[in-house]
Scaffold this active site. Structure first.
Site: not given
Lengths: 173, 420
Positions: B235, B278, B281, B284, B286-287, B350, B357, B360
């Site tokens: 992850h 992952r 999925k 996003d 944040c990744y 995201d 937020d 993020h």
């Protein structure tokens, strides 16, 4: 929890802890199979498969052969499934491509099908096999496949395939 | 739109036809593919609606983001009573975002934050998520880094180094793992938080690090990334923690390096350009940091290590002009952030359809900085999507604070006595 969200990381964490603590391994592979029948792309389920087998029977020769067949069957449902290809290559990592020649045979066979046009992961796997083979002809083919990926089939990852190609060229030089 | 489809190298990225097509479900729709295609449709629509010269004209909404962040700072005490356990994180997310934007608040605000954070410190060492709360490794990392960003002597002196060391040591397990808090769960984040803090405060000892590299290596899975504990799924967030911790411990040789690099770069999404956590999925924002920050680390320790050795003359691998020096598509990531993640009223999100937020906002900006700044040896020092003024302050991939503040903190604490 996993019924609502089959990939919930916290749920899988607790599940793995409980399996280890209570030793209730008996039906877990069946459960994984059920999840993969519902969604063959569930990466958490594929990871769980690896975890269960490693923790119980281990990857014996017999188990490896059966798992290769299992994974190939699942790939027939959809060749564009990173989770299944990661698992297939993971089997070779536990053992080796030399010990499991059916993986290379499967891939070479599939090159002739539509997978040869659409399936980037097929080439990724062949590149992995050929890189580890040490055979100069195969290394040269692997370089060709890197070019194929970087120029179209996997162009978002172009820079990585340039890196792989450069590394392979150094091996041949 | 012809001009979007037919692009030329050097202009809007060579998109190629594969980026414009939705994922092929191959007559087997499942929850994963249905969700993925839903997001692809949204992102695709936003992309084709953007200007054809967006890669030149895109402008980071700095003022709007700063306003959103300052708003959070001002209402900190009352606003987030629900997130009572995360007060130190909110401080970190806001102050780190502001430092990247080069919009640090007044010394008044900084002093207030320092005072606030000091109330989160436990008498037995470490920081909790809120006043009077049990010390926990995650808020300990967040509070420590927030204090390092505040950067005043007063901020540095908040931390009780001796009790901090005792707290970190108390989290260590015989097998080399760390629990997040007393009677808490084992988690690779704990290792990263403990080591990052210890290395900043100059309290990294053999006693603390014994056995840790070996446990970390066990968290690498057959896929190549790292899970939260041995056996868990690879992850993005945990991979970052594992790799950064391993780098702090100079133990990269213990892992399967090639497989890690493969897994990492494979997480960049074909159409969206952002990263997923992952396989199978969703993307996003944040990744952008959790996956993105691993690239400078793999560049130094795996892909181009000779470039970090001043005595070595070898050439680095070339990825072509305007492509940047990290082993991922830096422009495509930035494009995703501008087109899909920026909120008109400030802050980032995201993905389209999700609310902004502070978490993020922090991690999209953190990833943006990584994507803009190339390796020190690269012929182009920056790879900037959009206007030149979009350039953020550089970001340290190990600590996720600016290099200047890392250096200042390390200079201060290295002068402090060693811990016995």
């Amino acid at each position: 929890m996993l019924e609502k969200d089959a990939k919930n990381y916290h749920a899988w964490t607790i599940r793995q802890w409980a399996l280890k603590f209570f030793g209730l391994w008996d039906n877990e592979l069946e459960y994984v199979d059920k999840l993969l029948n519902l969604d063959v792309r569930n990466n958490s389920a594929w990871n769980q498969r690896f975890f269960v087998i490693e923790s119980t029977t281990g990857y014996t020769n017999e188990v490896l052969k059966a798992e290769i067949i299992y994974t190939q069957e699942k790939l027939k449902r959809g060749s564009n499934n990173t989770s299944a290809w990661n698992y297939l290559r993971g089997l070779a990592k536990v053992s080796s491509y030399n010990e499991l020649p059916e993986i290379e045979e499967f891939c070479v066979e599939k090159l002739e099908s539509t997978w040869g046009i659409t399936c980037g992961q097929l080439y990724v796997t062949l590149i992995d096999i050929y890189t580890k083979s040490g055979d100069h002809e195969k290394l040269a083919t692997a370089i060709e496949y890197c070019e194929k990926l970087q120029s179209g089939l996997d162009d978002i990852h172009k820079k990585y395939w340039i890196y792989r190609k450069t590394t392979l060229e150094k091996l041949i030089a | 739109r012809e001009s979007y489809i037919v692009t030329v190298t050097g202009d809007r990225m060579e998109l190629g036809t594969s980026r414009l097509t939705l994922t092929n479900e191959e007559n087997n729709p499942t929850v994963s593919s249905i969700e993925q295609i839903r997001v692809e449709r949204l992102v695709h629509r936003l992309m084709i609606m953007s200007d054809t010269d967006h890669h030149l004209t895109a402008l980071l909404q700095r003022k709007a983001h700063a306003k959103y962040l300052m708003g959070g700072l001002n209402y900190l005490p009352e606003y987030f009573s629900g997130l009572d356990a995360s007060k130190s994180w909110i401080c970190f997310w806001i102050i780190h975002s502001l430092e990247l934007l080069d919009e640090m608040p007044s010394s008044n605000h900084i002093n207030r934050m320092v005072t606030y954070l000091s109330k989160l410190q436990s008498p037995t060492g470490g920081f909790g998520g809120g006043p009077q709360q049990l010390a926990h490794l995650a808020p300990t990392y967040a509070a420590t880094c927030a204090l390092m960003i505040c950067g005043t002597q007063q901020a540095y002196d908040v931390i009780d180094r001796e009790s901090m060391y005792k707290f970190l040591l108390s989290r260590k397990c015989p097998d080399g793992s760390f629990t997040m808090h007393e009677n808490g769960e084992v988690d690779i984040r704990g290792v990263y938080c403990a080591l990052a803090v210890a290395s900043l405060l100059n309290i990294l000892t053999p006693e603390l690090t014994e056995g840790v590299p070996e446990w970390l290596a066990r968290c690498q899975t057959y896929e190549g990334g790292f899970g939260g504990d041995v056996g868990l799924e690879a992850h993005g967030g945990y991979t970052y923690c594992g790799l950064a911790a391993i780098v702090i411990l100079d133990s990269v040789h213990l892992i399967d390096k090639d497989l890690l690099v493969y897994w990492l770069q494979d997480r960049q999404m074909r159409l969206e350009g952002g990263f997923q956590g992952r396989p199978n999925k969703l993307v996003d924002g944040c990744y952008s940091f959790w996956q993105g920050a691993s690239f400078p680390l793999v560049d130094e320790y795996i892909i181009n290590p000779e470039q970090y050795n001043p005595d070595d003359d070898s050439d680095a691998i070339s990825f072509g002009e305007n492509e940047g020096g990290w082993c991922f598509n830096q422009l495509a990531l930035q494009e995703y952030l501008y087109i899909c993640c920026e909120d008109d009223h400030g802050g980032l999100r995201d993905k389209p359809g999700v609310r902004r937020d502070f978490y993020h906002t922090c991690y999209t900006l953190s990833g943006l900085s990584i994507a803009q700044h190339n390796p020190h040896y690269h012929p182009e020092s920056k790879t900037i999507y959009g206007r030149a003024e979009n350039l953020l302050v550089p970001n340290d991939p190990i600590y996720n604070i600016t290099p200047r503040n890392v250096a200042k903190a390390k200079a201060y604490f290295s002068a402090k006595p060693k811990i016995q």
